[in-house]
Design a protein around this motif. Sequence first.
Motif, PDB file in Angstrom:
ATOM      1  N   HIS A   1       7.444   2.757  -2.873  1.00  0.00           N
ATOM      2  CA  HIS A   1       6.294   2.899  -1.971  1.00  0.00           C
ATOM      3  C   HIS A   1       5.881   4.361  -1.935  1.00  0.00           C
TER       4      HIS A   1
ATOM      5  N   HIS B   1       1.316  -1.442  -1.498  1.00  0.00           N
ATOM      6  CA  HIS B   1       2.567  -1.847  -0.838  1.00  0.00           C
ATOM      7  C   HIS B   1       3.149  -3.140  -1.408  1.00  0.00           C
TER       8      HIS B   1
ATOM      9  N   GLU C   1      10.960   4.319   3.422  1.00  0.00           N
ATOM     10  CA  GLU C   1      10.844   5.177   4.598  1.00  0.00           C
ATOM     11  C   GLU C   1       9.824   4.608   5.560  1.00  0.00           C
TER      12      GLU C   1
HETATM   13 ZN   LIG Z   1       8.561   0.885   1.868  1.00  0.00          ZN
END
Ligand SMILES: [Zn+2]
Length: 1020
Positions: free
Chosen positions: A180, A255, A289
């Motif tokens: 990501h 994403h 994160e």
């Molecule tokens: Zn992620």
Amino acid sequence: MMHWARVAKCVCTATLLAAVLGGTARAGQSETQPARGANQPVDEAYTAKIKKYTTEPYFTSPLVDYLPASKNVPTPEVVLGDVSGAPGILPYAEDVYKYMRLLEKASPSRVKVFTIGHTEEGREMIAVAVSSEANLKNLESNRAELAKLADPRTIKLNDAEADKIVARATPIYYITGTIHSPETGAPTALMELAYRLAVDESPYVKEIRDGVVTLITPVVEVDGRDRMVDIYKWHLSHPNDFYPSLIYWGKYVAHDNNRDAMGVTLKLTENVLNTYATWKVQVLHDLHESVPYLYDNTVGDGPYNAWIDPILADEWQMIGARNVADMTKFGMPGVFTHGDFDTWSPGYLMFIAAMHNGISRLYETFGNGGADTKERTLDPEEYARTWYKQNPPLPKTLWSQRDNNNYEETGLLTSLHYFNENKRMFLKDFYIKSKRSVQKPGAEGPAAYVLPGDDPRSELQAELLQVMDKQKVEISRATSAFTVTFPPKKKEDDTKHAHGAAKAADKDKADKDKKDTEPTTREFPAGSYIIRMDQPYSRIADALLDHQYWSPDDPQKTPYDDTGWTFGELFGVQVVRVTDAKVLSAAMERVNAVKLPGGVKGDGAVFAINNNAQPTLATLRYKLKDATMDAAEEPFEAAGTKFNRGTILVKGVNRADLDKAAGEAGVEVVALGSAPDVKTHPLRAARVAFVHTWLSTQTEGWWRLALDNIGVPYDYMSTQAVGKIDDLRAKYDVILFPPVGFNAPASLIISGLPTSWGNPLPWKNTTETPNLVGKNDSTDDMRPGLGWEGLAKLQEFVAKGGVLLTATDTSNFAISSGFENGVTLNQAQKLNIVGSVLSARLVDSASPIAYGYSDKVSVYCDNGPIFSLTAIAGERRRRRLGSHSKERPTGRGTIDDPDFAVGRPATEVPEEKSTETWEIPEVTDEQKVNNPRVIPDAELPRVILRYADSKDLLVSGLLEGGDEIAQHPAVVDVPSGAGHVILFSINPVYRGETRGTYSFVLNTIMNWDSLNAGRKPAEK
Ligand SMILES: [Zn+2]
């Protein structure tokens, strides 16, 4: 400067308390303490910077609060210019690789760098192996040993043999970073981790190096990383400006790149999966994160995926609990493992391991979306103490990229150490899970899945099998016909029949029940595909091909992702779950590569292609764009074959060229002696524009990926560009406006982001941002939307004969923007469909949009809009009482009786035509009086597909309040001016999983100027 450090005594005390939660053989005091080695030289300057950039003393651990020194091995500083996690520094993937290769060069016996493939934009992906000299020297022989555990058939499921391998093999722990792109910390953490693992001589790290091969892919989404670094650099040089959000990550999706582990459509998934399978990995640990400060979401929350081995759930608990325990003892706040992540969907990258007998793990640490040090204020629910978060994060703190790197590295080092301490158990588990996968037919079953050899959708069947192949699932093909037995259907609940005497109807029912209580058999022809469940990777095949059920009463009310995905249903092909173990003894052979069927068969000069809604029809249409192709408007029979409506007749191309093109496209062509006597219309290679917003490109990305794979060319443009094109209709026949993706309101699509204040947000390549655009789109300012001018241009395009196709939120946009008459939106009250597979029914099989489909179609729906139809423009369809209604007004009598008015004879009630939910209610004579809003027949919407009845609606996943959408239109063709607007409530193109519904879009494209074909005479 370096010096010889002393053992940090305080840490030892803490670790003595380390009662192991994992139930291990070697626990507690006998474990090596996490501390720097007594004779470990330390890089003082680097260590001082670590301290400087760590914002609080408790945001670090004795494992990472120093950097071991080496005479010849460079630290990350040589590439970064500062230490890992330093403020203001985000390396490009290239710099990360450069460092890893310097590490390899300086420490070739302990570090090896491998290329594992390339991205869609051609950037390299790597894996770095760090281990002892001996382990790296023996990589191949160790791989051969692990391969026997991974496929226990090779040792005849011999436990004693397995134990010998378990006792001597070295396990592989695979760490993947920054899939990501806005989650930026992993690359620098992994650079430093690789360095530590290569040079640190502390007993704690040395044990990891000697005991485990750590494999690291520091950057998974390489294309996205480089864009993110560009943006961060832009931000640094324009510190007072707003900076553009990362609108594109990889070439196609953002994403959702972490939702591709089912369909394996992205290069990054394929490359990591291949690495996982080739290395015979035991743990796949993916770094993310979002959550303060370290959420090991491996344990998460229920419901757990129903196809994992329960052994895996125990492993999650062991590793997760120990991870939290270790870091809690270091005094690091905010480390926890339970939380609001369910482990239901197998779409996550790390889940490759869960579905292939390994251990999946995932960290959410706390990132700042760049390398700025920032004051961070948390939401109350983030800093609240809960039963699983006894030492929660701080409500407010200064947070740095170095803090994030400290947490990531500490978590990984303690995990690696714990894993090494217990590696014999985990290797044995790996073997047992693999063995139990092989033993599946005799345990929980099924024995196999069969894809019948006579499925008319041979092309989509082949595509489904290719996904299985990418998942490393073994595929077999029956060499002769075989028969299997199905158990009797489960008898209905007896209590339902407990009351009442033996009426005649009950007797019929009893006879039917009796039939259902008897086993049935089915013969499958030679050529049927068999996916045996007695293979090591049976689990992933089972999870993808089986059905899913998420109870509306499940305590988990917020599913993290899709709840249903049954691949056979979404590909529109037959997949039969067989529990009869006899299937395994059918005559069959292994298939190494499933090719799409294709080429010309038969004799004659007329070429016909049967339409089974296979996407490759569009491939051929565009491949042979000069050939004449016509679509048959009715089914016909020729040369002993039944051809469906929509069958394509090809002219103007010689047999050899057609054979070659059809072979490459994966299309089966039948040569006929003479042209069939059937009405046709031209099938054209429409000129397609593909419109995206600057709000999000996530969901439309899956559409681009599909069109690129199929070979449908398009001009890719933003909503901003639409208003600037003089005459859209002169350039394009079809405009695709796929979903924006977050239920974007029409007003936002039109207005975009505010432009009255702030600065422009450019998305373009400059010397400062060389990677932003890639092969996608650019703009001087991302903020403006479609605008009223763009809306007017779209309306003009449709009025002049163009076709606008929209889905989910862009359908809402079309309806709210007055594009079409006769379709309204119902407000959902209780409806809850979270990425489920629903059943739909064809309403108008004569529409070209429906060509190749049969009555029942499974579709993907995620709280799709609820369409209703009306013949009165601007009027919402209302519930009406009357003869057509199942309800009656209050009055005398029972529900079936007529009411009466007292004092006069009963009057005849005029007949009113009953209307189904998906139909247009007839306009009454009263409504027609002086009503300019009554839509003429030719302008009325035409329903192509509707949602099934409530009781049949759910195929897979979660469905609550289904009555609200049951029977409502799912795909509607709305004539508008000289053109059409095609509205989808479903998302027909999604994550490479919904290939069975792609042809609703492709049919629209190829039949764009004949969409009224088959429309009933009264209509247009
Ligand atoms: Zn992620």
